[in-house]
Scaffold this motif. Sequence first.
Motif, PDB file in Angstrom:
ATOM      1  N   PRO A  17       0.816  -1.219   0.000  1.00 42.34           N
ATOM      2  CA  PRO A  17       0.000   0.000   0.000  1.00 42.34           C
ATOM      3  C   PRO A  17       0.847   1.267   0.000  1.00 42.34           C
ATOM      4  CG  PRO A  17      -0.748  -1.571   1.669  1.00 42.34           C
ATOM      5  CD  PRO A  17       0.561  -2.069   1.175  1.00 42.34           C
ATOM      6  N   LYS A  18       0.490   2.198  -0.853  1.00 41.49           N
ATOM      7  CA  LYS A  18       1.229   3.455  -0.953  1.00 41.49           C
ATOM      8  C   LYS A  18       0.853   4.425   0.161  1.00 41.49           C
ATOM      9  CE  LYS A  18       1.772   3.189  -5.984  1.00 41.49           C
ATOM     10  NZ  LYS A  18       1.507   3.855  -7.292  1.00 41.49           N
ATOM     11  N   GLU A  19      -0.314   4.194   0.754  1.00 44.77           N
ATOM     12  CA  GLU A  19      -0.778   5.164   1.742  1.00 44.77           C
ATOM     13  C   GLU A  19      -0.122   4.999   3.110  1.00 44.77           C
ATOM     14  OE1 GLU A  19      -3.994   1.923   1.312  1.00 44.77           O
ATOM     15  OE2 GLU A  19      -2.581   3.028   0.057  1.00 44.77           O
ATOM     16  N   LEU A  20       0.682   3.969   3.308  1.00 41.92           N
ATOM     17  CA  LEU A  20       1.381   3.809   4.580  1.00 41.92           C
ATOM     18  C   LEU A  20       2.475   4.858   4.685  1.00 41.92           C
ATOM     19  CD1 LEU A  20       1.750  -0.086   4.763  1.00 41.92           C
ATOM     20  CD2 LEU A  20      -0.106   1.357   5.626  1.00 41.92           C
ATOM     21  N   VAL A  21       2.514   5.564   5.809  1.00 45.86           N
ATOM     22  CA  VAL A  21       3.441   6.691   5.950  1.00 45.86           C
ATOM     23  C   VAL A  21       4.350   6.530   7.167  1.00 45.86           C
ATOM     24  CG1 VAL A  21       3.618   9.181   6.307  1.00 45.86           C
ATOM     25  CG2 VAL A  21       1.840   8.257   4.784  1.00 45.86           C
ATOM     26  N   THR A  22       3.764   6.302   8.335  1.00 44.78           N
ATOM     27  CA  THR A  22       4.530   6.315   9.578  1.00 44.78           C
ATOM     28  C   THR A  22       4.967   4.903   9.974  1.00 44.78           C
ATOM     29  OG1 THR A  22       2.591   6.003  10.989  1.00 44.78           O
ATOM     30  CG2 THR A  22       3.139   8.272  10.352  1.00 44.78           C
ATOM     31  N   ILE A  23       5.827   4.863  10.988  1.00 45.13           N
ATOM     32  CA  ILE A  23       6.231   3.567  11.542  1.00 45.13           C
ATOM     33  C   ILE A  23       5.013   2.810  12.055  1.00 45.13           C
ATOM     34  CG2 ILE A  23       7.515   2.471  13.430  1.00 45.13           C
ATOM     35  CD1 ILE A  23       9.617   4.634  13.151  1.00 45.13           C
ATOM     36  N   LEU A  24       4.123   3.519  12.746  1.00 41.59           N
ATOM     37  CA  LEU A  24       2.921   2.877  13.264  1.00 41.59           C
ATOM     38  C   LEU A  24       2.065   2.304  12.132  1.00 41.59           C
ATOM     39  CD1 LEU A  24       1.212   2.181  15.715  1.00 41.59           C
ATOM     40  CD2 LEU A  24       0.110   4.419  15.532  1.00 41.59           C
ATOM     41  N   ASP A  25       1.964   3.015  11.023  1.00 39.18           N
ATOM     42  CA  ASP A  25       1.223   2.506   9.867  1.00 39.18           C
ATOM     43  C   ASP A  25       1.784   1.151   9.426  1.00 39.18           C
ATOM     44  OD1 ASP A  25      -0.398   4.752   9.724  1.00 39.18           O
ATOM     45  OD2 ASP A  25       0.841   5.761   8.229  1.00 39.18           O
ATOM     46  N   ALA A  71       6.869   6.290  16.877  1.00 34.76           N
ATOM     47  CA  ALA A  71       5.740   5.689  16.168  1.00 34.76           C
ATOM     48  C   ALA A  71       5.191   6.588  15.066  1.00 34.76           C
ATOM     49  CB  ALA A  71       4.630   5.332  17.153  1.00 34.76           C
ATOM     50  N   ALA A  72       5.220   7.889  15.272  1.00 33.28           N
ATOM     51  CA  ALA A  72       4.661   8.823  14.285  1.00 33.28           C
ATOM     52  C   ALA A  72       5.685   9.287  13.253  1.00 33.28           C
ATOM     53  CB  ALA A  72       4.075  10.038  15.005  1.00 33.28           C
ATOM     54  N   ALA A  73       6.917   8.768  13.359  1.00 30.79           N
ATOM     55  CA  ALA A  73       7.949   9.176  12.394  1.00 30.79           C
ATOM     56  C   ALA A  73       7.648   8.613  11.011  1.00 30.79           C
ATOM     57  CB  ALA A  73       9.320   8.708  12.872  1.00 30.79           C
TER      58      ALA A  73
END
Length: 313
Positions: A17-25, A71-73
Amino acid sequence: MVKGSRVPRRRPRMPRPKELVTILDHVRHAVTQFTTAGLVFAHGTTDPLAEAAFLVCEALQLSPDHFEPFAAARVTRDEQARIFDLIEARIRTRKPAAYLMQKAYLRGVAFYIDERAIVPRSYLAEILDGDVLAGGDAPLIEDADAITRVLELCTGSGALAVLAAMRFANAAIDAIDISPAALAVAARNVADHGLEDRVTLRHGDLFAPVRGERYDLIIANPPYVDAAGMAALPPECRHEPALALDGGPDGIAIIRRIIDNAGRHLSGNAGLLCEVGRDRPVLERSYPDARFLWLDTEDSSGEVFWLDAAAFA
């Protein structure tokens, strides 16, 4: 191309998935993939979330303790490709994540690991680190500083020997294993933690390399899976050396040998600390007069026993 030859088809890649952005994602995505694939978790992590956090953090060279602060990085494109490759490898090969990363943690201490040795995991680590063994209100060992000689049987990766050396500052540790390949892994871990002068690795079958020697503490996490359990091992466990798991038909073939011979190697106020998994019932039937003291941990009940030297007399 030779006529009639067939080009093997590449296994299609999993969706990325391209929409994954952060470490938590990416951790959440890994949890979904692991759950859907029906993976088994028994090698340092106990559920898909812990396994996903371990795999993602190690891919990003973050220690597990740094997951929440970061986590939000955002994850870079190259980092994302690395994470996806690892998720796919975990599902495709069913190798434990510790083997994929060649790293495992025990009580927060990092150890090198590969398929030559069983992935380090043991309830003994918590007991070594806690107050039940030494330092509490009613410890099994009155004075931890008085422990000068420790024997570990079936050392595998050497992780418990390293933790014992960390806990008992005045102790020399003898660590034995029957597998030269496992001892090679243990040697790396001993060296990584700078303990070559205190931990001596010995090749041999249980007590054979230390005939006549006596110790203030013997610890053992021996093979204890019975025949039925060996036949039903999940794919993850089949990547580990069978020698490190197989405890014989009833699971306690090696444990019997340890109990039957430990008394000859214990000093006056010493004891044997041994993990037996789910073999408590068969062990108690085999030794009805033994004064087993069963020690519980955060995640186990009745899977570790203590026998003091007096019990062997």
